[in-house]
Design an enzyme around this catalytic site. Structure first.
Site, short mmCIF file in Angstrom:
data_model
loop_
_atom_site.label_atom_id
_atom_site.label_comp_id
_atom_site.label_asym_id
_atom_site.label_seq_id
_atom_site.Cartn_x
_atom_site.Cartn_y
_atom_site.Cartn_z
N ASP A 189 -1.87 -0.63 5.98
CA ASP A 189 -2.02 -0.02 7.20
C ASP A 189 -3.40 0.28 7.64
O ASP A 189 -3.93 0.59 8.66
CB ASP A 189 -1.13 1.09 7.62
CG ASP A 189 -1.76 2.33 6.92
OD1 ASP A 189 -2.03 2.01 5.52
OD2 ASP A 189 -1.63 3.48 7.43
N ASP A 205 0.98 -1.27 -0.05
CA ASP A 205 -0.06 0.09 -0.08
C ASP A 205 1.03 1.34 -0.03
O ASP A 205 2.15 1.17 0.45
CB ASP A 205 -0.70 0.07 1.09
CG ASP A 205 -1.56 1.15 1.42
OD1 ASP A 205 -2.41 1.47 0.18
OD2 ASP A 205 -1.74 1.62 2.56
N ASP A 222 -7.28 -1.98 3.93
CA ASP A 222 -6.22 -2.98 3.26
C ASP A 222 -6.61 -4.36 4.15
O ASP A 222 -6.12 -5.34 3.93
CB ASP A 222 -4.84 -2.47 3.79
CG ASP A 222 -4.44 -1.33 2.86
OD1 ASP A 222 -4.64 -1.26 1.96
OD2 ASP A 222 -3.82 -0.43 3.42
#
Length: 467
Positions: free
Chosen positions: A361, A169, A365
């Site tokens: 995080d 990410d 996600d």
């Protein structure tokens, strides 16, 4: 302002910005005006809003994300420890061999049948084989915890070492998730530092992330601004030393046609561009962007050098994602992804045979962290992401993840050494015991020594060089 949006809905009154980073991966605050949709769990960062609630409970976007996460967790493959499977078959085979040895020696020499059978059972006790994997993983988990990488599931270390694709990410993972001043372009008579001081003074009373970034870059010594007038979602006008200034969106701070041509590239970059102007025209442009973690480049470079595939998978704007990927040398960029899109992307990689390690995080996600074979959540991220991950990077230092990967690879090497030693010991000791060359007391020593060797070899993991 400052409150969390309680449910999905639509703005009825007010103009503001919402921080949706943990939900969508969008690092910049998203402008909200009447008619715009807002998502439960996002943060209203600028001005009061009146919102009409349209979805509650299972109908909200957050609930949909949790549903995806639960489905992915249920589909996640369970990795059964190889050593335990082998040991269970080994014990059954050993009992049959011992029975055959007892019967055979009963007819050859009944006086030796009992102690030879005991020697066979003792010398081939699968202690070393059963210890080969668990003791190495236990030592490795302790060493990783000292580095700030907490192991939450038993299969995590081995799977991390075998991972072929590392999917990152962006916001809060490769970047800090905090807005910072990236660049300043000066066009008027004021110097760079003077422009920055004026901008920070104008933004002194604002809690917007852009204002915070400008104040952090300017320092403490600021001129006094008076008669400040804030227009939500646009900018601020105030007077400093008898001179009227405006800061905010270029369309607000500058007169029509006053935007310099040099700003075109900045506007296309995906970063936030703030203009400072007065009656003479444009004084300066400030480029505000998410800050890349200083250790991100070293981690990505090491993964690429090791032959791993690195993917940037984010819900952020494509231009912003490409800029960060360019800084870090990542070629595979997939931007603007929804939680479902992230889940589908990782599923497609797995279908092609990839062993996926996902690092993220945010709440958005969580489903993909649950879907990946092994996952790492940042310690300062969303609680939902941490509960679905196999590792939690408590230190939030990606260099510790780089060192943890090295230790995981070393742990897998030690496990292989332990297994090979266990098989070699039994391969040599069993025929000798069957032939009557190993007494029970010598068998006990051999069994204990083999287990001790496995433990000592596993303890080397603590002293591995990972820097």
């Amino acid at each position: 302002a400052g409150d969390i949006v309680p449910a999905d809905g639509r703005v009825v009154e007010g103009v503001s910005c919402a921080d949706e980073a943990l939900l969508t991966g969008e690092s910049r605050p998203v402008a909200k005006s009447p008619g715009e949709a807002v998502t439960g769990g996002s943060i209203n960062v600028e001005s009061p809003l009146v919102v009409r609630v349209e979805q509650v409970g299972a109908g909200t976007r957050l609930s949909a994300i949790i549903g995806l996460m639960e489905r992915a967790a249920a589909e996640k493959p369970r990795i059964v420890d190889l050593a335990d499977r082998i040991a269970s078959h080994f014990v059954a085979t050993l009992l049959l061999v011992a029975a055959a040895v007892a019967v055979g020696w009963y007819f050859i020499d009944p006086s030796r049948a009992l102690w030879i059978t005991v020697s066979v059972l003792v010398v081939t006790c699968p202690c070393a084989l059963s210890l080969a994997t668990p003791i190495a993983l236990t030592v490795a988990a302790g060493a990783l915890a000292k580095d700030g990488l907490l192991v939450t599931r038993g299969h995590a270390i081995e799977t991390l070492a075998r991972a072929t694709h590392f999917v990152f990410d962006k916001t809060g993972t490769l970047t800090t998730g905090r807005m910072r001043l990236v660049d300043v372009a000066v066009f008027g008579a004021l110097e760079r530092d003077e422009c920055l001081a004026v901008a920070a003074a104008l933004e002194q009373s604002s809690e917007h992330p852009v204002a915070t970034a400008l104040r952090r870059a300017a320092g403490a010594a600021l001129p006094l601004a008076s008669d400040a007038v804030a227009e939500p979602g646009q900018g601020i006008a105030a007077t400093i030393a008898g001179r009227n200034f405006r800061i905010g969106r270029p369309a607000y701070a500058l007169a029509p046609g006053a935007l310099p041509e040099a700003a075109a590239g900045w506007l296309d970059s995906g970063d936030t561009v703030v203009a400072l102007g007065d009656a003479t025209g444009c004084l300066a442009l400030f480029r505000i962007g998410d800050e890349v973690r200083p250790e991100s480049a070293a981690l990505v470079a090491e993964l690429l050098a090791a032959g791993k595939e690195v993917v940037l998978l984010t819900g952020d704007a494509p231009a912003v994602a490409r800029r960060v990927a360019g800084q870090l040398g990542i070629r595979d960029v997939r931007a603007g992804a929804t939680p479902q899109g992230k889940h589908d992307c990782v599923t497609a990689l797995q279908a092609s045979g990839a062993v996926v390690a996902m690092i993220g995080d945010g709440v958005n996600d969580a489903p993909v962290l649950a879907q990946a074979q092994v996952s790492v959540a940042m310690g300062g991220g969303a609680q939902l992401a941490r509960t679905q991950s196999d590792f939690v990077l408590l230190s939030e230092n990606l260099d510790h993840l780089r060192r943890g990967l090295r230790r995981a690879i070393g742990t897998l090497r030690v496990i292989r050494q332990n297994l090979w030693w266990s098989f070699a010991y039994n391969f040599i000791a069993l025929p000798l015991a069957i032939a009557g060359h190993v007494t029970p007391w010598l068998a006990g020593i051999g069994m204990s020594a083999s287990s001790l060797l496995v433990v000592l070899n596993s303890l080397r993991i603590q002293r591995m060089e990972t820097d």
